[in-house]
Design a protein around this motif. Structure first.
Motif, PDB file in Angstrom:
ATOM      1  N   THR A   2      -2.517  14.822  -4.357  1.00  0.00           N
ATOM      2  CA  THR A   2      -2.285  14.313  -3.009  1.00  0.00           C
ATOM      3  C   THR A   2      -1.718  12.906  -3.133  1.00  0.00           C
ATOM      4  O   THR A   2      -2.384  12.035  -3.714  1.00  0.00           O
ATOM      5  N   PRO A   3      -0.517  12.652  -2.658  1.00  0.00           N
ATOM      6  CA  PRO A   3       0.063  11.302  -2.801  1.00  0.00           C
ATOM      7  C   PRO A   3      -0.871  10.222  -2.263  1.00  0.00           C
ATOM      8  O   PRO A   3      -1.451  10.359  -1.183  1.00  0.00           O
ATOM      9  N   GLY A   4      -1.025   9.168  -3.042  1.00  0.00           N
ATOM     10  CA  GLY A   4      -1.881   8.057  -2.641  1.00  0.00           C
ATOM     11  C   GLY A   4      -3.331   8.203  -3.025  1.00  0.00           C
ATOM     12  O   GLY A   4      -4.128   7.269  -2.832  1.00  0.00           O
ATOM     13  N   ALA A   5      -3.727   9.359  -3.575  1.00  0.00           N
ATOM     14  CA  ALA A   5      -5.140   9.582  -3.889  1.00  0.00           C
ATOM     15  C   ALA A   5      -5.631   8.649  -4.993  1.00  0.00           C
ATOM     16  O   ALA A   5      -6.753   8.135  -4.928  1.00  0.00           O
ATOM     17  N   ALA A   6      -4.816   8.410  -5.998  1.00  0.00           N
ATOM     18  CA  ALA A   6      -5.240   7.531  -7.094  1.00  0.00           C
ATOM     19  C   ALA A   6      -5.422   6.098  -6.595  1.00  0.00           C
ATOM     20  O   ALA A   6      -6.402   5.425  -6.944  1.00  0.00           O
ATOM     21  N   ARG A   7      -4.506   5.634  -5.776  1.00  0.00           N
ATOM     22  CA  ARG A   7      -4.628   4.276  -5.234  1.00  0.00           C
ATOM     23  C   ARG A   7      -5.870   4.168  -4.335  1.00  0.00           C
ATOM     24  O   ARG A   7      -6.556   3.141  -4.324  1.00  0.00           O
ATOM     25  N   SER A   8      -6.175   5.218  -3.604  1.00  0.00           N
ATOM     26  CA  SER A   8      -7.372   5.215  -2.751  1.00  0.00           C
ATOM     27  C   SER A   8      -8.639   5.110  -3.585  1.00  0.00           C
ATOM     28  O   SER A   8      -9.547   4.336  -3.256  1.00  0.00           O
ATOM     29  N   LEU A   9      -8.711   5.877  -4.678  1.00  0.00           N
ATOM     30  CA  LEU A   9      -9.888   5.795  -5.537  1.00  0.00           C
ATOM     31  C   LEU A   9      -9.965   4.448  -6.229  1.00  0.00           C
ATOM     32  O   LEU A   9     -11.055   3.859  -6.351  1.00  0.00           O
ATOM     33  N   ASP A  10      -8.836   3.915  -6.664  1.00  0.00           N
ATOM     34  CA  ASP A  10      -8.831   2.585  -7.294  1.00  0.00           C
ATOM     35  C   ASP A  10      -9.373   1.521  -6.348  1.00  0.00           C
ATOM     36  O   ASP A  10     -10.153   0.649  -6.758  1.00  0.00           O
ATOM     37  N   ALA A  11      -8.968   1.579  -5.082  1.00  0.00           N
ATOM     38  CA  ALA A  11      -9.432   0.586  -4.113  1.00  0.00           C
ATOM     39  C   ALA A  11     -10.944   0.680  -3.921  1.00  0.00           C
ATOM     40  O   ALA A  11     -11.632  -0.340  -3.782  1.00  0.00           O
ATOM     41  N   ALA A  12     -11.470   1.890  -3.928  1.00  0.00           N
ATOM     42  CA  ALA A  12     -12.912   2.066  -3.751  1.00  0.00           C
ATOM     43  C   ALA A  12     -13.695   1.622  -4.984  1.00  0.00           C
ATOM     44  O   ALA A  12     -14.821   1.132  -4.875  1.00  0.00           O
ATOM     45  N   LEU A  13     -13.111   1.771  -6.177  1.00  0.00           N
ATOM     46  CA  LEU A  13     -13.775   1.397  -7.431  1.00  0.00           C
ATOM     47  C   LEU A  13     -13.655  -0.089  -7.747  1.00  0.00           C
ATOM     48  O   LEU A  13     -14.339  -0.582  -8.650  1.00  0.00           O
ATOM     49  N   GLU A  14     -12.810  -0.816  -7.033  1.00  0.00           N
ATOM     50  CA  GLU A  14     -12.510  -2.205  -7.386  1.00  0.00           C
ATOM     51  C   GLU A  14     -13.760  -3.079  -7.350  1.00  0.00           C
ATOM     52  O   GLU A  14     -14.647  -2.917  -6.509  1.00  0.00           O
ATOM     53  N   THR A  15     -13.825  -4.041  -8.276  1.00  0.00           N
ATOM     54  CA  THR A  15     -14.932  -4.992  -8.351  1.00  0.00           C
ATOM     55  C   THR A  15     -14.387  -6.418  -8.343  1.00  0.00           C
ATOM     56  O   THR A  15     -13.239  -6.659  -8.724  1.00  0.00           O
ATOM     57  N   GLU A  16     -15.240  -7.359  -7.942  1.00  0.00           N
ATOM     58  CA  GLU A  16     -14.823  -8.762  -7.878  1.00  0.00           C
ATOM     59  C   GLU A  16     -14.507  -9.299  -9.261  1.00  0.00           C
ATOM     60  O   GLU A  16     -13.541 -10.039  -9.459  1.00  0.00           O
ATOM     61  N   TYR A  17     -15.333  -8.951 -10.240  1.00  0.00           N
ATOM     62  CA  TYR A  17     -15.129  -9.367 -11.626  1.00  0.00           C
ATOM     63  C   TYR A  17     -14.845  -8.130 -12.467  1.00  0.00           C
ATOM     64  O   TYR A  17     -15.434  -7.060 -12.252  1.00  0.00           O
ATOM     65  N   LEU A  18     -13.964  -8.268 -13.447  1.00  0.00           N
ATOM     66  CA  LEU A  18     -13.699  -7.161 -14.356  1.00  0.00           C
ATOM     67  C   LEU A  18     -14.938  -6.879 -15.210  1.00  0.00           C
ATOM     68  O   LEU A  18     -15.675  -7.799 -15.570  1.00  0.00           O
ATOM     69  N   PRO A  19     -15.182  -5.618 -15.562  1.00  0.00           N
ATOM     70  CA  PRO A  19     -16.305  -5.331 -16.460  1.00  0.00           C
ATOM     71  C   PRO A  19     -16.048  -5.947 -17.827  1.00  0.00           C
ATOM     72  O   PRO A  19     -14.898  -6.126 -18.240  1.00  0.00           O
ATOM     73  N   PHE A  20     -17.128  -6.266 -18.511  1.00  0.00           N
ATOM     74  CA  PHE A  20     -16.996  -6.912 -19.812  1.00  0.00           C
ATOM     75  C   PHE A  20     -18.224  -6.628 -20.651  1.00  0.00           C
ATOM     76  O   PHE A  20     -19.349  -6.632 -20.150  1.00  0.00           O
ATOM     77  N   ALA A  21     -17.996  -6.365 -21.924  1.00  0.00           N
ATOM     78  CA  ALA A  21     -19.087  -6.161 -22.873  1.00  0.00           C
ATOM     79  C   ALA A  21     -18.825  -7.019 -24.084  1.00  0.00           C
ATOM     80  O   ALA A  21     -17.775  -6.910 -24.724  1.00  0.00           O
ATOM     81  N   GLY A  22     -19.766  -7.891 -24.397  1.00  0.00           N
ATOM     82  CA  GLY A  22     -19.622  -8.746 -25.573  1.00  0.00           C
ATOM     83  C   GLY A  22     -20.617  -8.448 -26.665  1.00  0.00           C
ATOM     84  O   GLY A  22     -20.675  -9.171 -27.655  1.00  0.00           O
TER      85      GLY A  22
END
Length: 403
Positions: free
Chosen positions: A380-400
């Motif tokens: 469905t056109p736009g579905a990936a962008r829709s899921l990306d917007a819902a998954l977005e976080t203020e800070y990127l994940p990070f593992a040290g």
């Protein structure tokens, strides 16, 4: 395959360690072996036995992993090894199946690891869900900054006094970013605050801990580092809640006498240093690496337990060859108040393997990149962008944590 997959008892831990050192071509001293043994006694241990001999070994630490909006139990895999005489005989597949059964029994929806060989773990549903940058600072001249550092005092902290000061800052950092593992006091003392051990190359000094803030007041940041004999400052870990605190700590490291370079093997891709440094020829990114590899063992629980930035209503067609309960077509309905994930007979908006879902789960990898790479299908056109917007976080994940 004639091997038997079963738990490794305490009496066999030393044999399991011998196998791990053989598989990883490691030579360790008594202190390192003692530390490894103590850690394994607190782990789940799965082994593959052939005629009574251990030919495969995998351990799992029982920890929590920060995810957007909270924390979930995770099986942190470690010491995964197969005897060179038993490669390509299904040993690792059998051990992984044993791990998935334990995760299901214990209610752990996630598994994670640092991959020694990237090519191995994708077929088991793992994907790199966080990324880290290696950074190098030329300190033969003062570190130029575009912002004013935090003016609070800096003080050295003895390792014996450190856990109570550092742990609250680390936990606050976990609340901001996904991908960070829980720690107990034993972890702090064993992995981060330990002194020299046999097996070290003898060129680095002991761990030093510097805290930002007045004594008696809550710390505003910390850094753990070592100084090598060639004047190289190696950063083990830094925690700074804002850019001025980070600037104060990086400035301190860059100004240590009789040194010429600062190296940090892992910083977050959105670390403010990369923006507030006045001269990017002085502060260079020297490498990028996929850091924490993640596996969604229970997709439904993983998706409904994390937070969501904006509403999304999508049907996902998920493939999972190892865990059939995750496979099928499901409707994900999510918004900032929560999410549901239920079987659906409707046409799929997105089709993807469970490893691609793991890659984007923490918000660090946009799904639309995976669609462009041919690894996921947008129906469905736009579905990936829709899921990306819902998954977005203020800070990127990070593992040290290189556990």
């Amino acid at each position: 395959m004639s091997t038997d997959i079963r738990d490794i008892p305490e009496a066999h831990v030393d044999r399991a360690l011998d196998l791990a050192y053989l598989a990883f071509h490691e030579k360790t001293g008594d202190a390192t072996r003692k530390r490894h043994r103590e850690a394994l006694l607190r782990c789940e241990r799965v082994g593959a036995y052939d005629d009574g001999e251990i030919v495969g070994f995998a351990a799992a630490h029982r920890l929590g992993l920060s995810v957007p909006g909270g924390e979930l139990p995770v099986a942190e895999l470690d010491f995964v090894s197969v005897a060179p005489t038993h490669r390509r005989r299904g040993v690792l597949t059998g051990m992984m199946a044993g791990m998935w059964r334990r995760c299901a029994a214990d209610g752990r929806p996630l598994a994670c690891l640092w991959a020694s060989e990237d090519a191995i773990y994708g077929r088991f549903g793992f994907a790199p869900a966080t990324e880290a940058y290696s950074v190098e600072i030329d300190t033969t001249r003062p570190l130029g900054l575009r912002i004013t550092p935090d003016r609070r005092p800096l003080r050295l902290l003895a390792p014996a006094d450190a856990v109570g000061v550092l742990a609250p800052l680390y936990e606050a950092g976990r609340a901001r970013r996904g991908g960070r593992l829980s720690r107990d006091e034993a972890w702090w003392r064993r992995a981060l605050l330990s002194g020299d051990e046999d097996g070290d190359d003898g060129k680095d000094g002991p761990s030093r801990i510097v805290v930002l803030g007045d004594k008696g007041a809550p710390a505003a940041g910390y850094v753990v580092y070592r100084v090598g004999e060639k004047g190289v400052v190696t950063v083990g870990e830094m925690e700074a809640p804002d850019a001025p605190a980070a600037a104060a700590l990086w400035s301190y490291l860059a100004a240590i006498d009789l040194t010429r370079k600062v190296r940090a093997w892992a910083v977050a891709p959105d670390d403010p240093l990369l923006h507030f440094a006045a001269d990017r020829d002085q502060v260079r990114v020297t490498g990028r690496l996929p850091a924490l590899w993640l596996r969604l063992v229970d997709v439904a629980r993983a998706l409904t337990a994390r937070s969501w930035a904006v509403p999304a209503d999508l049907v996902l067609e998920v493939r999972d060859a190892a865990l059939p309960a995750n496979a099928g077509r499901f409707r994900l309905t999510a918004d900032p108040s929560g999410a549901t994930y239920e079987p659906s007979g409707d046409p799929a908006d997105l089709a993807l393997d469970v490893r691609e879902l793991a890659a984007c789960y923490l918000g660090g990898v946009p799904l639309r990149r995976l669609v462009r790479a041919g690894l996921a299908e947008e129906r469905t056109p736009g579905a990936a962008r829709s899921l990306d917007a819902a998954l977005e976080t203020e800070y990127l994940p990070f593992a040290g944590d290189d556990f």
